[in-house]
Design a protein around this motif. Structure first.
Motif, PDB file in Angstrom:
ATOM      1  N   MET A   1       0.812  -1.218   0.000  1.00 49.75           N
ATOM      2  CA  MET A   1       0.000   0.000   0.000  1.00 49.75           C
ATOM      3  C   MET A   1       0.849   1.275   0.000  1.00 49.75           C
ATOM      4  SD  MET A   1      -2.620  -1.569   2.745  1.00 49.75           S
ATOM      5  CE  MET A   1      -3.439  -0.103   3.289  1.00 49.75           C
ATOM      6  N   VAL A   2       2.153   1.135   0.197  1.00 48.93           N
ATOM      7  CA  VAL A   2       3.013   2.320   0.286  1.00 48.93           C
ATOM      8  C   VAL A   2       4.016   2.316  -0.855  1.00 48.93           C
ATOM      9  CG1 VAL A   2       4.765   3.483   1.671  1.00 48.93           C
ATOM     10  CG2 VAL A   2       2.794   2.468   2.796  1.00 48.93           C
ATOM     11  N   SER A   3       4.104   3.451  -1.551  1.00 48.84           N
ATOM     12  CA  SER A   3       5.101   3.554  -2.627  1.00 48.84           C
ATOM     13  C   SER A   3       5.626   4.977  -2.659  1.00 48.84           C
ATOM     14  CB  SER A   3       4.495   3.185  -3.974  1.00 48.84           C
ATOM     15  OG  SER A   3       3.441   4.050  -4.291  1.00 48.84           O
ATOM     16  N   ILE A   4       6.837   5.120  -3.157  1.00 48.68           N
ATOM     17  CA  ILE A   4       7.413   6.458  -3.279  1.00 48.68           C
ATOM     18  C   ILE A   4       7.955   6.656  -4.679  1.00 48.68           C
ATOM     19  CG2 ILE A   4       8.066   6.799  -0.866  1.00 48.68           C
ATOM     20  CD1 ILE A   4      10.944   6.002  -1.785  1.00 48.68           C
ATOM     21  N   SER A   5       8.080   7.925  -5.056  1.00 46.77           N
ATOM     22  CA  SER A   5       8.760   8.276  -6.310  1.00 46.77           C
ATOM     23  C   SER A   5       9.980   9.105  -5.927  1.00 46.77           C
ATOM     24  CB  SER A   5       7.824   9.095  -7.202  1.00 46.77           C
ATOM     25  OG  SER A   5       6.666   8.363  -7.465  1.00 46.77           O
ATOM     26  N   ILE A   6      11.080   8.844  -6.617  1.00 49.07           N
ATOM     27  CA  ILE A   6      12.328   9.546  -6.293  1.00 49.07           C
ATOM     28  C   ILE A   6      12.264  10.952  -6.883  1.00 49.07           C
ATOM     29  CG2 ILE A   6      14.849   9.477  -6.444  1.00 49.07           C
ATOM     30  CD1 ILE A   6      13.688   7.102  -4.938  1.00 49.07           C
ATOM     31  N   ASP A   7      12.088  11.935  -5.992  1.00 52.46           N
ATOM     32  CA  ASP A   7      12.068  13.327  -6.422  1.00 52.46           C
ATOM     33  C   ASP A   7      12.678  14.185  -5.308  1.00 52.46           C
ATOM     34  OD1 ASP A   7       8.460  13.367  -5.903  1.00 52.46           O
ATOM     35  OD2 ASP A   7      10.116  13.380  -4.473  1.00 52.46           O
ATOM     36  N   GLN A   8      12.657  15.499  -5.514  1.00 46.84           N
ATOM     37  CA  GLN A   8      13.352  16.394  -4.576  1.00 46.84           C
ATOM     38  C   GLN A   8      12.766  16.313  -3.161  1.00 46.84           C
ATOM     39  OE1 GLN A   8      16.219  17.872  -5.488  1.00 46.84           O
ATOM     40  NE2 GLN A   8      16.398  18.446  -3.339  1.00 46.84           N
ATOM     41  N   SER A   9      11.454  16.059  -3.064  1.00 42.80           N
ATOM     42  CA  SER A   9      10.846  16.005  -1.717  1.00 42.80           C
ATOM     43  C   SER A   9      11.422  14.839  -0.903  1.00 42.80           C
ATOM     44  CB  SER A   9       9.324  15.899  -1.810  1.00 42.80           C
ATOM     45  OG  SER A   9       8.968  14.695  -2.442  1.00 42.80           O
ATOM     46  N   ILE A  10      11.660  13.710  -1.545  1.00 39.58           N
ATOM     47  CA  ILE A  10      12.264  12.567  -0.846  1.00 39.58           C
ATOM     48  C   ILE A  10      13.700  12.895  -0.453  1.00 39.58           C
ATOM     49  CG2 ILE A  10      13.016  10.160  -1.134  1.00 39.58           C
ATOM     50  CD1 ILE A  10      10.048  10.368  -0.817  1.00 39.58           C
ATOM     51  N   VAL A  11      14.411  13.581  -1.324  1.00 35.07           N
ATOM     52  CA  VAL A  11      15.797  13.993  -1.021  1.00 35.07           C
ATOM     53  C   VAL A  11      15.792  14.867   0.234  1.00 35.07           C
ATOM     54  CG1 VAL A  11      17.795  15.273  -1.863  1.00 35.07           C
ATOM     55  CG2 VAL A  11      16.515  13.850  -3.434  1.00 35.07           C
ATOM     56  N   ASP A  12      14.863  15.841   0.290  1.00 37.63           N
ATOM     57  CA  ASP A  12      14.797  16.747   1.450  1.00 37.63           C
ATOM     58  C   ASP A  12      14.441  15.987   2.720  1.00 37.63           C
ATOM     59  OD1 ASP A  12      13.278  19.372  -0.575  1.00 37.63           O
ATOM     60  OD2 ASP A  12      15.383  18.842  -0.248  1.00 37.63           O
ATOM     61  N   GLN A  13      13.512  15.026   2.590  1.00 36.47           N
ATOM     62  CA  GLN A  13      13.115  14.211   3.760  1.00 36.47           C
ATOM     63  C   GLN A  13      14.314  13.454   4.319  1.00 36.47           C
ATOM     64  OE1 GLN A  13       9.919  11.243   3.514  1.00 36.47           O
ATOM     65  NE2 GLN A  13       8.686  12.757   2.459  1.00 36.47           N
ATOM     66  N   ILE A  14      15.044  12.808   3.420  1.00 36.34           N
ATOM     67  CA  ILE A  14      16.181  11.982   3.845  1.00 36.34           C
ATOM     68  C   ILE A  14      17.291  12.859   4.425  1.00 36.34           C
ATOM     69  CG2 ILE A  14      18.060  10.534   2.937  1.00 36.34           C
ATOM     70  CD1 ILE A  14      15.961   9.098   1.266  1.00 36.34           C
ATOM     71  N   LYS A  15      17.499  14.016   3.820  1.00 29.65           N
ATOM     72  CA  LYS A  15      18.537  14.944   4.326  1.00 29.65           C
ATOM     73  C   LYS A  15      18.217  15.360   5.758  1.00 29.65           C
ATOM     74  CE  LYS A  15      20.271  17.448   0.320  1.00 29.65           C
ATOM     75  NZ  LYS A  15      20.163  18.704  -0.425  1.00 29.65           N
TER      76      LYS A  15
ATOM     77  N   THR B   1      22.277  14.152   6.494  1.00 28.96           N
ATOM     78  CA  THR B   1      23.310  13.810   5.523  1.00 28.96           C
ATOM     79  C   THR B   1      23.155  14.661   4.274  1.00 28.96           C
ATOM     80  OG1 THR B   1      24.259  11.984   4.271  1.00 28.96           O
ATOM     81  CG2 THR B   1      21.897  11.981   4.486  1.00 28.96           C
ATOM     82  N   ARG B   2      24.242  14.749   3.509  1.00 28.40           N
ATOM     83  CA  ARG B   2      24.161  15.484   2.247  1.00 28.40           C
ATOM     84  C   ARG B   2      24.058  14.484   1.114  1.00 28.40           C
ATOM     85  NH1 ARG B   2      28.981  19.752   1.952  1.00 28.40           N
ATOM     86  NH2 ARG B   2      30.025  18.168   3.188  1.00 28.40           N
ATOM     87  N   CYS B   3      22.927  14.469   0.442  1.00 28.63           N
ATOM     88  CA  CYS B   3      22.825  13.614  -0.738  1.00 28.63           C
ATOM     89  C   CYS B   3      22.011  14.344  -1.794  1.00 28.63           C
ATOM     90  CB  CYS B   3      22.210  12.262  -0.398  1.00 28.63           C
ATOM     91  SG  CYS B   3      20.484  12.313   0.048  1.00 28.63           S
ATOM     92  N   SER B   4      22.312  14.039  -3.041  1.00 30.33           N
ATOM     93  CA  SER B   4      21.630  14.724  -4.140  1.00 30.33           C
ATOM     94  C   SER B   4      20.588  13.793  -4.757  1.00 30.33           C
ATOM     95  CB  SER B   4      22.659  15.127  -5.197  1.00 30.33           C
ATOM     96  OG  SER B   4      23.225  13.956  -5.743  1.00 30.33           O
TER      97      SER B   4
END
Lengths: 136, 79
Positions: free
Chosen positions: A23-37, A42-45
């Motif tokens: 039931m849970v899925s994600i798309s790799i975009d800038q919002s996920i980058v900001d969440q993970i940062k 951490t610094r990741c692009s």
């Protein structure tokens, strides 16, 4: 490593919403980058995250939730991926809850080569000092 | 259909190698099992779940093959 952060992010989303992996899925975009940062400090692009997603897809830790989905869209955890994320989380918790002596012991075990090298250097220096001290 | 036994190896979640652990130790829910190949810790419950899924797939494939064989034999008898 970024791929483990990505898997943990998905696992956290599953657990916070009480949903299963399907039931849970994600798309790799800038919002996920900001969440993970912000979550992992951490610094990741976006490219780092895409590369991590490629790695997870190749190891079958992630899969596309439907056929025809684009490469970085609608990615779901597989049972193996959920296991990897849980294992990493439990290992981190176990490492954090070790007593100080155990942490020191583990550090010495992990860096035993360095300690042996330092011991050899100290031994050689002591020997040389003794030799030069003894010679008239 | 005859009774069959299947040996499903428990594989490391990280490197997919067969997990080799101390056979005398009893593992339980919440334990972490260290893989000798890659050094990563594997959660016991997740290992069991993934191994069960793999085992189910292996058994299902075998059952499908047996059912197909039985159907072919039935149609051969009618011919």
């Amino acid at each position: 490593m970024v791929e483990y952060m990505l898997l943990e992010n998905l696992l956290d989303e599953m657990e916070s919403s009480g949903a299963t992996a399907q039931m849970v899925s994600i798309s790799i975009d800038q919002s996920i980058v900001d969440q993970i940062k912000s979550k992992h400090n951490t610094r990741c692009s976006l490219d780092d995250l895409k590369h991590a997603a490629d790695l997870c897809l190749s190891r079958e830790w992630l899969k596309h939730s439907y056929l025809g989905a684009k490469q970085y869209e609608k990615l779901q955890l597989t049972p193996t991926g959920a296991g990897v994320a849980r294992s990493k989380r439990m290992a981190a918790q176990a490492a954090a809850s070790r007593p100080m002596m155990k942490k020191m012991s583990d550090y010495i075990t992990d860096h035993s080569g360095l300690f042996v090298f330092l011991g050899c250097v100290i031994g050689v220096v002591t020997l040389l000092l003794k030799l030069f001290k003894d010679t008239p | 259909m005859k009774d069959k036994t299947y040996d499903i190896p428990v594989k490391c979640l990280f490197c997919n190698c067969t997990l080799k652990v101390d056979t005398e130790t009893e593992y339980k829910s919440g334990d972490l099992l260290k893989c000798q190949e890659c050094g990563e810790d594997n959660d016991y419950d997740s290992l069991i779940q993934v191994t069960k899924d793999t085992g189910s797939k292996v058994v299902m494939e075998d059952v499908k093959k047996d059912i197909e064989k039985e159907f072919k034999n039935i149609f051969k008898k009618f011919k």
